[in-house]
Structures are given as C-alpha cells and as structure tokens.
Design an enzyme around this catalytic site. Structure first.
Site, PDB file in Angstrom:
ATOM      1  N   HIS A   1      -4.307   4.057  -9.338  1.00 35.40           N
ATOM      2  CA  HIS A   1      -4.555   5.452  -8.931  1.00 35.40           C
ATOM      3  C   HIS A   1      -4.217   5.304  -7.273  1.00 35.40           C
ATOM      4  O   HIS A   1      -4.499   4.455  -6.617  1.00 35.40           O
ATOM      5  CB  HIS A   1      -6.317   5.450  -9.014  1.00 35.40           C
ATOM      6  CG  HIS A   1      -6.916   6.365  -8.684  1.00 35.40           C
ATOM      7  ND1 HIS A   1      -6.817   7.854  -9.270  1.00 35.40           N
ATOM      8  CD2 HIS A   1      -7.490   7.052  -7.486  1.00 35.40           C
ATOM      9  CE1 HIS A   1      -7.338   8.558  -8.931  1.00 35.40           C
ATOM     10  NE2 HIS A   1      -7.811   8.333  -7.284  1.00 35.40           N
TER      11      HIS A   1
ATOM     12  N   LYS B   1       5.157   3.672  -2.815  1.00 37.29           N
ATOM     13  CA  LYS B   1       5.932   2.379  -2.767  1.00 37.29           C
ATOM     14  C   LYS B   1       4.962   1.208  -2.586  1.00 37.29           C
ATOM     15  O   LYS B   1       5.211   0.091  -3.193  1.00 37.29           O
ATOM     16  CB  LYS B   1       6.607   2.388  -1.063  1.00 37.29           C
ATOM     17  CG  LYS B   1       7.533   3.377  -1.082  1.00 37.29           C
ATOM     18  CD  LYS B   1       8.159   3.399   0.341  1.00 37.29           C
ATOM     19  CE  LYS B   1       9.237   4.382   0.574  1.00 37.29           C
ATOM     20  NZ  LYS B   1       9.697   4.654   1.965  1.00 37.29           N
TER      21      LYS B   1
ATOM     22  N   GLY C   1       7.643   7.796 -14.890  1.00 37.16           N
ATOM     23  CA  GLY C   1       7.549   6.597 -15.074  1.00 37.16           C
ATOM     24  C   GLY C   1       8.065   5.464 -13.812  1.00 37.16           C
ATOM     25  O   GLY C   1       8.713   4.440 -14.330  1.00 37.16           O
TER      26      GLY C   1
END
Length: 212
Positions: free
Chosen positions: A112, A180, A15
C-alpha cells in the site's frame, strides 16, 4: 527447484511492482519463482511483462462472473493448480470475498502506498492516497507491505519504508518517490518469507517448503 518459494502475482495494471520482483529474482537477489501472473483486465501491462519473461499468465475477467465468489473461485483454481505458496497483490483492484481470504489464511500479501494505518481502507488507492497525505500535512509518507485479511488495508504489517514529503510535492511527485520504495520493499518482504524468517499460513493441500 523445491526450495524456491512459489509466488502468484495478481495485477490489474501496468505491473511495475511485478517487474521489480521479476528483476530481483532474475538477478539472484531474491530466491523465489513466479508461477503465475493473473490479471482481471485483458491487455493489462502486467501480462505483457509476464510474457516477456516467459512466466505463465492468465486472464480472469471479473466482468464475466455473476458474483465475486465465483470470480474468486476461478482465481483460486488457477493459483492451486500452479501450486503457488504465496500470493502477492501488485496493484490488484479487486476486494476479495471471505472465501478467498479463508482459502489462503496468512498467505496473501499486499503493498500500500502509505504508512498504514494512516491513509488506508476502502477508497484509498492510487493517487487518492497521495492526495490525502498532502492534504493532511504529513511530513513523512512511504509504503507498507502487509498481510491481507477480511478488512481492506488492515492485516498485520510486515515492513514499511519511508520518504519525506516535500513542500513543493504534488500527488504525482510524491507517488513517484513512494513507488521507488515500493519496488524495494516488496522484494524485501518476500525475501523474509523465502528465507523462513517470517512464517506464513499453510494450505492443507500445498505444504509450504522453505529452505532450512
């Protein structure tokens, strides 16, 4: 607060995208409220993150349901009870039944780790995506936030962020660089919806309340 967009986050793993959303909400950069974190994996890291931040969390173990639709109906029961307006998939490793997609038309978004439509669809997930990018010789990769429809990785794109693919890249190094950008992109997409700049579908039982 009524003007805050209510979000349900679904996650199967650690998560980290969920954490980025939580951090942006708590810092005031994102005006939204997570009303549920749901995982199909007992003990998933995402659940610990929810507990730490005092967010309601739920486990719906898909292995305990005889069919995909029964599993999806239990998910929907929790989401509706929590009055979530937007459903964010944060590494949720399940494909939904038509019932679930139809129940939340235009209200489910996903991220995605590639620039869709490239390197998307059934079987393209996790490091398999980055391996495919490297094998293709692409010079640019990135991430895509998109609406979810009946096809895997197919719904309309909300936004994309890009990164260079370096000659020395491995799947791991590329994944780290893309991740990131995922942490930035997801909150940017949610913010567009929270500000009313991007319209999402309405559920007849839960009127969508947006800030004027």
């Amino acid at each position: 607060m009524d003007h805050q967009l209510k979000i349900a986050c679904l996650a199967s793993g650690d998560g980290t995208n969920l954490q980025a959303i939580i951090d942006n909400i708590e810092s005031g950069r994102l005006e939204a409220r997570i009303v549920a974190v749901i995982s199909n994996v007992p003990g998933a890291g995402a659940l610990a993150r929810a507990q730490k931040h005092h967010i309601p969390w739920f486990v719906v173990n898909n292995k305990e349901y005889a069919s995909r639709q029964l599993f999806d109906r239990e998910l929907a029961a929790i989401i509706d009870r929590q009055e979530a307006q937007l459903i964010c998939l944060c590494g949720f490793m399940r494909i939904f039944s038509p019932f679930f997609i139809d129940h939340y038309p235009g209200r489910i978004i996903n991220i995605h780790p590639a620039l869709l439509p490239a390197h998307g669809g059934k079987g393209f997930y996790g490091h398999k995506v980055h391996q495919a990018v490297l094998a293709s010789g692409d010079k640019i990769s990135g991430c895509t936030v998109h609406f979810v429809d009946q096809e895997v990785d197919h719904g309309p794109t909300i936004l994309q962020r890009t990164v260079p693919v370096l000659p020395e890249d491995t799947a791991d190094s590329l994944a780290d660089r893309v991740l990131k950008e995922e942490h930035l992109a997801y909150s940017q997409a949610i913010a567009l919806i929270a500000r009313g700049e991007l319209k999402i579908g309405l559920n007849k039982n839960i009127p969508l309340k947006m800030r004027p």
